[in-house]
Each structure stands twice: as structure tokens, then as C-alpha cells.
Design an enzyme around this catalytic site. Structure first.
Site, mmCIF file in Angstrom:
data_model
loop_
_atom_site.group_PDB
_atom_site.id
_atom_site.type_symbol
_atom_site.label_atom_id
_atom_site.label_comp_id
_atom_site.label_asym_id
_atom_site.label_seq_id
_atom_site.Cartn_x
_atom_site.Cartn_y
_atom_site.Cartn_z
ATOM 1 N N ASP A 137 -1.697 -5.485 5.059
ATOM 2 C CA ASP A 137 -2.071 -4.109 4.749
ATOM 3 C C ASP A 137 -2.848 -4.059 3.439
ATOM 4 O O ASP A 137 -2.499 -4.745 2.467
ATOM 5 C CB ASP A 137 -0.795 -3.257 4.636
ATOM 6 C CG ASP A 137 -1.088 -1.802 4.369
ATOM 7 O OD1 ASP A 137 -1.651 -1.148 5.257
ATOM 8 O OD2 ASP A 137 -0.786 -1.331 3.245
ATOM 9 N N GLU A 174 -6.579 -6.247 6.579
ATOM 10 C CA GLU A 174 -7.150 -4.905 6.638
ATOM 11 C C GLU A 174 -8.103 -4.749 5.460
ATOM 12 O O GLU A 174 -7.670 -4.566 4.318
ATOM 13 C CB GLU A 174 -6.063 -3.836 6.568
ATOM 14 C CG GLU A 174 -6.633 -2.424 6.635
ATOM 15 C CD GLU A 174 -5.695 -1.342 6.132
ATOM 16 O OE1 GLU A 174 -5.883 -0.163 6.491
ATOM 17 O OE2 GLU A 174 -4.777 -1.668 5.334
#
Length: 518
Positions: free
Chosen positions: A226, A263
Site C-alpha cells: 500500500d 501501489e
């Protein structure tokens, strides 16, 4: 702008533009089809309305039936928020989801079915309730102070509010107050998500330990990272590339075929840099361009910036992670205004391009949803209300009531349902090896080839009316014209020396010798 305590970095040098070879060349993931799951919304085993790991374990056969190869679990750690992207304990399981024993049983059962599992790893920031941050707030002399980014107010007063929003954050305030502390701490996403300080060797080692624990002690197959693009400010991107390369190497030392996908939002130049440290990144612009193509009737998904990003993944050592939408974006069915024909065409495009496709849970049912985030994370719809004991109810269905989104139980019985279309697309893709890592060659505005172990011909009609397309040799005995129906796709491929043309979404073979074919 993110600022850091000036420490000497003990990271691997990031100077080579050809450093993929420094990472493991074992790429066994480009042929996988992934399925992203928000555990809270998937399957509830104990009747509290909240999805959990035992419920997910009971529904693994569904994923195997669909044809999925790997599962991406959104965060499962203890957290004060419903989405769990602000972690309190990186070594635990949120009690709403179950126990570590439940997780290990889920993982065992997934592996028994040949399903890989990757975990959402959120290490750009922690929760403000994490013990590290609680200690950090006790003052400059606390040993955990360096775990976070603290600055004197005078130093950052002109940077407290960001000048513009970013693709992945609508937060305007980046430096936050903690009680009467004269210093401010940095939090890119929110004041309850303080950013970790990756200039601290202690922090870097903590992150390595977390990854090693989940690979070695628990046995997961990899990580979705993330906010991987936010560890350092943009003008220190090489430090981020170097950190992620060291992280990847440390994880590969434990599990050589570990899958790690980052990401990172941005254009091709930015993504190219991060591929010096990470073996896989999401191609976010692809989904955006597919939606634009469906709305405007022009193929933007293989042009311009989207094409430039795809070319970054020509190396055999990196994997392009493709998707239509995820937990941060409006659902694809809402973007096409509930038009099932366009939803099928969107899936056709996703599954007939190179890369490893990611399906967001419920996408195969045509689940709808537009922001705020809770509305794009509604519970998976298994059956009509009251008929499935594992149905989650933590959030009411606003977009996905039965009259709007036919549940799985109904779609299984309807041969031309979106769910059956996804199932057939997945099977077709798995049968055509070049789809996974082939090179795309654009022929014209509506068709392209994918060249790898063999050659595949694909044409999409984005129009509301039929379009004349040219079927090239050897998919036709000679170059021939064919009227492709509105909002449909033709796929040409070879099996055993014979060439076939299949029309989607009707799932019928085209015989160019039939009268009226051209």
C-alpha cells in the site's frame, strides 16, 4: 513535501537503469488471475454481520470454481477503522476477522486448492494508536521518536496544507499537531495515519521483520504494498527505489518466488523508476482508459501514456498488474451506467491484454458503487435476502439490492449472465499462453495482435452499431472482412495447427465461409 531527519542511508545503491537482473528472475506470476477481497464484506460465519476468515475459508470453492489463481486480501490486522488501512499490530489478526489460527487454516485450505494468497502490507504509515506512535508522542528523547517524522512548527508552517490533491488522497493537511507538543508530525493521508520515517534504520529493519514473519512463520505467498510511492518525497525517489529493492531481495531470500506488487500512482516515467526496485506494479491508467474508451467509442487503452506504461513491462522479470477498478475507485458497472453489454466488453478488454488481471470482488456480478468508499465496498451479494447464511450485513446494500444487482445464485442459472461471462473469459485466457506475457502489436483503431509463444488476434467494437473489421491471415485463409456486432469482441487463436475465431459475448465460433459473414 515529506521531510526527514538527515541520516546516512544504508540502502542498496539505485543507480542502474537495468537493475531488474539484480532481482530474482523467477517470474511465475504473470499467468495468474487475482481476486481482491475485502474480508469484512465477503462471507460472515458467525452471524455478526461482519465478514471473517472462517467465512472466507468456506467460500474458497467459489473462487476455485470461478477460475481464480491468487487472492489479494485487503488488510487483516488490528485497526481502529473499518477498512483497516491504519494498523495497530502488524503481527496480529483483527478480532472481527478471527484469530491467527483462523488465518492459518484459511491459508492452508487455499493452498490445498492451488490458490496463492498475498497480503496487503501497509507500512507507509501506522495508526495513531500504534504503540510506536504512542511512545513517539512522549517527546524528542523517546527512542521511538525517530520512527516518525517530527518537525518544529517554524520549519514547516508554510507546508502544513498541501497545495493540491493527489490521485490517492483528498487530505489537504500534511503536518499535524499532537497535544501541546511544539513539533508537528507528518501524515500524508490523515492525522490518524502518521507516516513512518524511512530514514531511520530501525524503521527499515522493522519493516523487513514484518515481511519476513508473514512469509516464514505464517506462509503467505507475497504482498501488495500500500502507498508504495509515498515513503519518500518525489525528489528522493531513488531512495524509495533502493529501499524497495532491498525489501524485495530480503523477501526473495526467504521465498524465491514471492510476489510483490506496489501501489504507485503516476505516469510512465515515475513507474519506470519504481520498477528498478519492485517486480510488479499496478497499471492504474488502464482501467481509466477502458472506461473512457467505452464512453467515447475510441480505443484509448492501447494508446499514448497507457501504451508507454505497458512497454515498461516488456522485461520478462516484471509483471504488469492490470485492473478495471479496486477498493479506491468507483465500480466499473457504475461507470458504464449499469449497461451489462459494456461491462462485458470492459472484461473482454481486460482479459485480452497482456499482464496479470486483478478482479475486485463482486465485479464478476456487476456490483455497483460510487464513492464515498463505504459504497464501493458493499457486501458481496450471494443470494436473495435471507437465503444465504454467510451473507454480510455490516453495511446496508444501497447500490446492490437484488433488483439492481442479480446475486450469484441467480447468475449461476442464467447462461448469458455477467458471472458466466467472467468464468468463460478466465478459462479462455488460461488456454492462451501468449495472453500472459506476450507483446502487444496494434494493427489499427479496433484490433491488435499479441505475440508470444503463439500469436493471438483480437478486435473490439466499441460502437453501438456493427463495424466492418479485417481478419488477417492466418486467422482467415486470406485477408477477409467481417461485420463485428456492436459492443463485441472477436478473438483469433491457434490450437493444434488449426485457427479459430470466437465471438464474445455470444461465445460462438465464426465461420467465414458462411453466407453473410463478410
Amino acid at each position: 513535501m515529506k521531510r526527514y531527519i538527515p541520516l546516512i542511508l544504508l540502502l542498496v545503491s539505485c543507480t542502474s537503469k537495468n537493475s531488474h537482473s539484480e532481482l530474482s528472475t523467477m517470474n511465475t506470476w504473470s499467468d495468474k488471475i487475482f481476486y481482491e477481497i475485502f474480508v469484512q464484506s465477503f462471507a460472515d460465519s458467525n452471524g455478526d454481520g461482519i465478514g471473517d476468515l472462517p467465512g472466507l475459508t468456506q467460500r474458497l470453492d467459489y473462487l476455485a470454481e470461478l477460475g481464480i489463481d491468487a487472492i489479494w486480501l485487503m488488510p487483516v490486522h488490528p485497526s481502529p477503522s473499518y477498512h483497516k488501512y491504519d494498523v495497530v499490530d502488524y503481527y496480529g489478526i483483527h478480532p472481527d476477522y478471527g484469530t491467527m489460527e483462523d488465518f492459518k487454516e484459511f491459508l492452508h485450505q487455499a493452498h490445498q486448492r492451488g490458490l496463492k494468497v498475498i497480503l496487503d502490507l501497509v507500512v507507509n504509515h501506522t495508526s495513531h494508536l500504534h504503540p510506536w506512535f504512542i511512545e513517539s508522542q512522549k517527546g524528542p528523547d523517546n527512542p521511538y521518536r525517530e520512527y516518525y517524522i517530527w518537525r518544529d512548527l517554524e520549519e514547516v508552517k508554510d507546508e502544513i496544507s498541501k497545495k493540491e490533491l493527489t490521485t490517492d488522497s483528498d487530505n489537504l493537511t500534511q503536518w499535524h499537531q499532537s497535544g501541546d507538543d511544539p513539533e508537528r508530525y507528518y501524515g500524508f493521508f490523515w492525522h490518524e495515519m502518521p507516516d513512518l520515517n524511512f530514514d531511520s534504520p530501525k524503521v527499515r529493519e522493522e519493516v523487513f521483520k514484518i515481511g519476513e514473519f508473514w512469509l516464514r512463520e505464517v506462509g503467505v505467498d507475497g504482498f501488495r504494498l500500500d502507498a508504495a510511492g509515498h515513503l519518500y518525497p518525489d525528489d528522493r525517489a531513488e531512495d524509495a527505489h533502493a529501499f524497495w529493492r532491498e525489501f524485495t531481495q530480503r523477501m526473495q531470500a526467504i521465498k524465491p518466488d514471492v510476489y510483490i506488487v506496489g501501489e504507485v500512482w503516476g505516469e510512465s516515467e515515475k513507474l519506470g523508476g519504481y520498477l528498478q526496485g519492485l517486480p510488479s506494479l499496478f497499471h492504474f491508467s488502464l482501467g481509466e482508459e477502458v472506461i473512457r474508451s467505452l464512453k467515447e467509442g475510441q480505443p484509448y487503452y492501447d494508446r499514448g501514456e497507457s501504451q508507454a506504461i505497458r512497454q515498461l513491462f516488456d522485461s520478462p522479470d516484471v509483471t504488469e498488474a492490470t485492473l478495471l477498478s479496486n477498493h479506491d475507485q468507483n465500480r466499473i458497472m457504475s461507470e458504464v451506467d449499469g449497461d451489462i453489454a459494456r461491462a462485458k466488453l470492459a472484461a473482454n478488454i481486460l482479459f485480452t491484454l497482456p499482464g496479470a488481471p486483478f478482479i475486485y470482488y463482486g465485479e464478476e456480478l456487476g456490483m455497483k458503487g460510487k464513492k464515498p468508499d463505504e459504497r464501493i465496498r458493499e457486501p458481496f451479494v450471494w443470494d436473495e435476502e435471507g437465503k444465504d447464511p454467510l451473507q454480510c450485513t455490516w453495511e446496508p446494500l444501497i447500490y446492490n439490492q437484488t433488483d439492481s444487482t442479480p446475486p450469484l445464485a441467480m447468475q449461476r442459472l442464467e447462461g448469458h449472465s455477467l458471472w458466466n461471462h467472467y468464468r468463460l473469459l478466465i478459462a479462455l485466457r488460461k488456454s492462451l499462453k501468449s495472453m500472459h506475457k506476450g507483446k502487444l502489436e496494434v494493427l489499427n483503431d479496433y484490433s491488435y495482435l499479441i505475440k508470444g509463444e503463439d500469436t493471438i488476434f483480437i478486435a473490439h467494437n466499441l460502437d453501438n452499431t456493427q463495424r466492418k473489421i479485417i481478419i488477417p491471415e492466418p486467422f482467415a485463409r486470406k485477408e477477409e472482412a467481417f461485420l463485428l456486432p456492436a459492443l463485441s469482441t472477436v478473438v483469433g487463436y491457434e490450437i493444434g495447427g488449426s485457427f479459430y475465431l470466437k465471438l464474445l459475448p455470444d461465445w460462438v465460433y465464426i465461420d467465414l465461409n458462411e453466407e453473410g459473414s463478410n
